[in-house]
Design an enzyme around this catalytic site. Structure first.
Site, short mmCIF file in Angstrom:
data_model
loop_
_atom_site.label_atom_id
_atom_site.label_comp_id
_atom_site.label_asym_id
_atom_site.label_seq_id
_atom_site.Cartn_x
_atom_site.Cartn_y
_atom_site.Cartn_z
N HIS A 80 0.84 -1.20 0.00
CA HIS A 80 0.00 0.00 0.00
C HIS A 80 0.88 1.24 0.00
CE1 HIS A 80 -3.40 2.63 0.84
NE2 HIS A 80 -2.61 3.23 1.70
N ASP A 159 -15.25 3.41 8.37
CA ASP A 159 -14.19 4.34 7.98
C ASP A 159 -14.74 5.43 7.06
OD1 ASP A 159 -11.40 5.29 7.59
OD2 ASP A 159 -11.78 4.61 5.54
N ARG A 166 -14.62 13.51 9.93
CA ARG A 166 -13.31 14.12 10.22
C ARG A 166 -13.06 15.30 9.29
NH1 ARG A 166 -9.59 9.28 9.28
NH2 ARG A 166 -7.97 10.85 9.41
N SER A 181 -7.41 4.27 9.90
CA SER A 181 -8.23 4.33 8.69
C SER A 181 -7.57 3.54 7.56
CB SER A 181 -8.38 5.81 8.29
OG SER A 181 -8.85 5.95 6.97
N LYS A 185 -8.66 -0.69 6.05
CA LYS A 185 -8.97 -1.07 4.68
C LYS A 185 -8.06 -2.20 4.21
CE LYS A 185 -9.03 3.39 4.01
NZ LYS A 185 -9.26 4.79 3.72
N1 URA Z 1 -6.02 8.09 3.81
C1 URA Z 1 -6.92 7.29 4.40
O1 URA Z 1 -7.30 6.26 3.87
N2 URA Z 1 -7.40 7.64 5.59
C2 URA Z 1 -7.02 8.76 6.22
O2 URA Z 1 -7.49 9.03 7.32
C3 URA Z 1 -6.09 9.60 5.60
C4 URA Z 1 -5.61 9.23 4.38
#
Ligand code: URA
Ligand code: CA
Length: 431
Positions: A80, A159, A166, A181, A185
């Site tokens: 990632h 999320d 946020r 976050s 994923k």
């Molecule tokens: N990328 C994400 O997936 N989440 C965040 O909180 C910030 C950047």
């Protein structure tokens, strides 16, 4: 929820049950945004312990569909990147590590930003299918060790809701929230092990090195805490990666790299990330050994062969490998030339990215269309000498006049009278 806000406000640690209650309640609409907003702000000031971050990540990963890759043999390693400009590594890494037997079952996004995501790039290859049934996807990974598909299903709804909140409560930049976050994923996507490429510099989410290091450490700690072998590389994103920015242009750059003739920085980063993926998959004992074997496959044609198999298996026209002109082509090409002789001292990744987006290479909003053909090819990188009048870059555009883009690009590049050292590409590795 009132008690959880109070507990966080006063600096106490939330339990596993507290966090599960909160994430489940919020996902199902039983906890209102105003209470969650207050909680987010409390987290912003108080932070979260390692255990809390791991629990939050696990709870968010469990809030929606979770991909089951257990039918694929071997250790599934996901890579990632936190996002940069001109980053084509996935297109290279997937067939490259697969050529050593590392299973790559990649679900990729389309992504917002300067250029499209991996899926957009793949869609510039005529015939290539990014939508496969789950069975077909798993079959292909078992057979060829590589398949890349678009993300489907309802991954991490908690999320998505939290991120939107946020965004409007000035709490995006909270490190524990960012780390959980991203990791939620990755975990919902079914990886056994995770290699992170955390970018730092003007074109990155984390502009400052110390923030990138904090984020990397936080994500590595979460991953290992929840039982996924996780490591991170911190890499430079002051200038764009490689020499091209744009979807089809980056496919060509990936093919060149798989032929062993890619840009030096892109090749080196792929070997670095690929070596850690290979070790995490249990296919090499050390990163050095893995790097040697991967480099061999870049130069002996095995990585390229695997790329061809990968394209074929998903319906893509493999003639693009030797005939890149079959990829989408822009109507106009314009050169940007150096106003003086010197050394390139700056190529601001963020501004170059914005210029690519102005050409149409990226999506400003979720629904917008992107132009796969347009983009920028850099002829120089930071540290390179340049003569007055020499081309610094070529713009590939579908409009005949792109004055605003040219001006942006001129302002993004600086030339110095003195010799300049190129930036360190790999800044650190975190285990
Ligand atoms: N990328 C994400 O997936 N989440 C965040 O909180 C910030 C950047
Ligand atoms: Ca590139």
């Amino acid at each position: 929820m009132y008690e959880l806000i109070e507990k966080k406000r006063d600096g106490y640690e939330l339990s596993k049950d507290d966090i599960r209650f909160f994430i489940q309640g919020y996902t199902h609409g039983n906890i209102p945004d105003y209470q969650v907003s207050a909680w987010l702000m409390a987290v912003y000031f108080q932070g979260m312990t390692r255990a809390e971050r791991a629990e939050l990540t696990t709870a968010m990963a469990a809030s929606g569909d979770q991909i089951d890759l257990s039918a694929i043999s071997g250790i599934k390693v996901d890579k990632h990147s936190t996002g940069g400009v001109g980053d084509t590594t996935t297109l290279i890494l997937a067939p490259l590590v697969a050529s050593l037997g590392v299973p790559v079952a990649k679900m990729s996004g389309r992504g917002l930003g300067h250029t499209g995501g991996t899926i957009d790039k793949l869609q510039s290859i005529p015939g290539f299918h990014v939508e496969l049934t789950n069975d077909k996807f798993i079959d292909l990974v078992n057979k060829n060790k590589v398949s890349v598909v678009g993300q489907t299903g309802n991954l991490t709804p908690a999320d998505k809701k939290l991120y939107s909140l946020r965004d409007v409560t000035a709490t995006v930049s909270s490190m524990p929230l960012i780390a959980s976050s991203i990791m939620s994923k990755k975990i919902a996507s079914g990886a056994d092990a995770i290699v992170l490429d955390v970018k730092t510099g003007a074109g990155a989410f984390m502009k400052q090195y110390h923030d990138a290091k904090d984020l990397a450490e936080s994500m590595v700690s979460i991953g290992n805490h929840v039982g996924k072998n996780t490591m991170a590389v911190i890499s430079d994103m002051t200038q764009p990666l490689g020499k091209t920015i744009g979807n089809a242009l980056e496919v060509k750059e990936a093919i060149d790299t798989l032929k062993g003739s890619g840009p030096d920085d892109l090749t080196r980063l792929c070997l670095e990330l690929g070596s850690h993926m290979t070790v995490s998959a249990g296919i090499a004992d050390t990163a050095d050994e893995a790097k040697k074997r991967l480099a061999a496959n870049l130069y002996n044609g095995k990585a390229l062969e695997r790329f061809q198999t990968f394209l074929e298996s998903q319906g893509g026209d493999t003639r693009v490998i030797d005939h890149p002109e079959l990829l989408p082509q822009a109507a106009y090409r314009m050169e940007l030339t150096a106003g003086k002789s010197g050394s390139v001292s700056k190529i601001a990744a963020d501004t170059i990215g914005t210029a690519a987006m102005m050409l149409g290479a990226g999506r400003a909003t979720k629904g917008s269309e992107i132009d796969l053909a347009v983009g920028i090819i850099l002829h120089k990188k930071v540290g390179d000498p340049v003569r007055r009048g020499e081309s610094l870059l070529t713009i590939h555009a579908n409009e005949s006049s792109v004055e605003a883009v040219k001006e942006k690009l001129y302002n993004s590049i600086e030339l110095s009278d003195k010799a300049v050292d190129p930036p360190d590409l790999i800044k650190n590795t975190i285990f």
